[in-house]
Design a protein around this motif. Structure first.
Motif, PDB file in Angstrom:
ATOM      1  N   ALA A  10       0.866  -1.063  -0.009  1.00 13.82           N
ATOM      2  CA  ALA A  10      -0.149  -0.014   0.003  1.00 13.82           C
ATOM      3  C   ALA A  10       0.877   1.371   0.122  1.00 13.82           C
ATOM      4  O   ALA A  10       0.468   2.089  -0.696  1.00 13.82           O
ATOM      5  N   LYS A  13       2.342   1.764  -3.242  1.00 14.64           N
ATOM      6  CA  LYS A  13       1.335   2.075  -4.358  1.00 14.64           C
ATOM      7  C   LYS A  13       1.644   0.986  -5.299  1.00 14.64           C
ATOM      8  O   LYS A  13       1.106   1.103  -6.645  1.00 14.64           O
ATOM      9  N   ALA A  15      -0.208  -2.005  -5.189  1.00 13.76           N
ATOM     10  CA  ALA A  15      -1.502  -2.349  -4.899  1.00 13.76           C
ATOM     11  C   ALA A  15      -2.440  -1.550  -4.208  1.00 13.76           C
ATOM     12  O   ALA A  15      -2.150  -0.829  -3.433  1.00 13.76           O
ATOM     13  N   GLU A  16      -3.588  -1.565  -4.749  1.00  9.92           N
ATOM     14  CA  GLU A  16      -4.774  -0.774  -4.541  1.00  9.92           C
ATOM     15  C   GLU A  16      -5.430  -1.662  -3.412  1.00  9.92           C
ATOM     16  O   GLU A  16      -6.128  -2.588  -3.758  1.00  9.92           O
ATOM     17  N   ILE A  17      -5.383  -1.331  -2.113  1.00 10.83           N
ATOM     18  CA  ILE A  17      -6.092  -2.256  -0.968  1.00 10.83           C
ATOM     19  C   ILE A  17      -7.035  -1.492  -0.594  1.00 10.83           C
ATOM     20  O   ILE A  17      -7.095  -0.440   0.154  1.00 10.83           O
ATOM     21  N   LYS A  18      -8.322  -2.210  -0.664  1.00  8.20           N
ATOM     22  CA  LYS A  18      -9.497  -1.538  -0.056  1.00  8.20           C
ATOM     23  C   LYS A  18      -9.887  -2.302   1.300  1.00  8.20           C
ATOM     24  O   LYS A  18     -10.678  -1.614   2.264  1.00  8.20           O
ATOM     25  N   ASP A  19      -9.459  -3.473   1.378  1.00 12.77           N
ATOM     26  CA  ASP A  19      -9.973  -4.108   2.482  1.00 12.77           C
ATOM     27  C   ASP A  19      -8.434  -4.619   3.266  1.00 12.77           C
ATOM     28  O   ASP A  19      -8.154  -6.015   2.640  1.00 12.77           O
ATOM     29  N   GLU A  20      -7.863  -3.959   4.112  1.00  7.07           N
ATOM     30  CA  GLU A  20      -6.904  -4.356   4.718  1.00  7.07           C
ATOM     31  C   GLU A  20      -6.654  -5.900   5.248  1.00  7.07           C
ATOM     32  O   GLU A  20      -5.797  -6.897   5.380  1.00  7.07           O
TER      33      GLU A  20
END
Length: 82
Positions: A10, A13, A15-20
């Motif tokens: 993260a 940048k 990977a786009e992480i929405k739910d860690e």
């Protein structure tokens, strides 16, 4: 370890992480699979070297060196990165 990997992905940048939480679970699963695959390769190498113990002893080869070479070869054949 999974937490550190997710944080680095993260922060950089990569990977786009929405739910860690889910990302950590996925990374933990991948790491577990990787460790199990490496363990399986090591078990096979030990069995292979045990089958050839007399040849190894007679050749005065270094067991550790042969173990590493055999493990590397099996991993490469299976597309596994050590």
């Amino acid at each position: 370890m999974a937490d550190a990997v997710v944080k680095r992905l993260a922060a950089r940048k990569l990977a786009e992480i929405k739910d860690e939480t889910r990302a950590r679970e996925v990374v933990r699963h991948i790491l577990s699979e990787n460790l199990l695959a490496e363990e399986k390769i090591e078990t096979e190498v030990k069995a292979l070297l045990l089958e050839n113990a007399k040849l190894i002893k007679d050749s005065a080869s270094d067991y550790k060196r042969l173990f590493t070479m055999a493990k590397t070869k099996l991993a490469r054949e299976r597309g596994f990165i050590l």
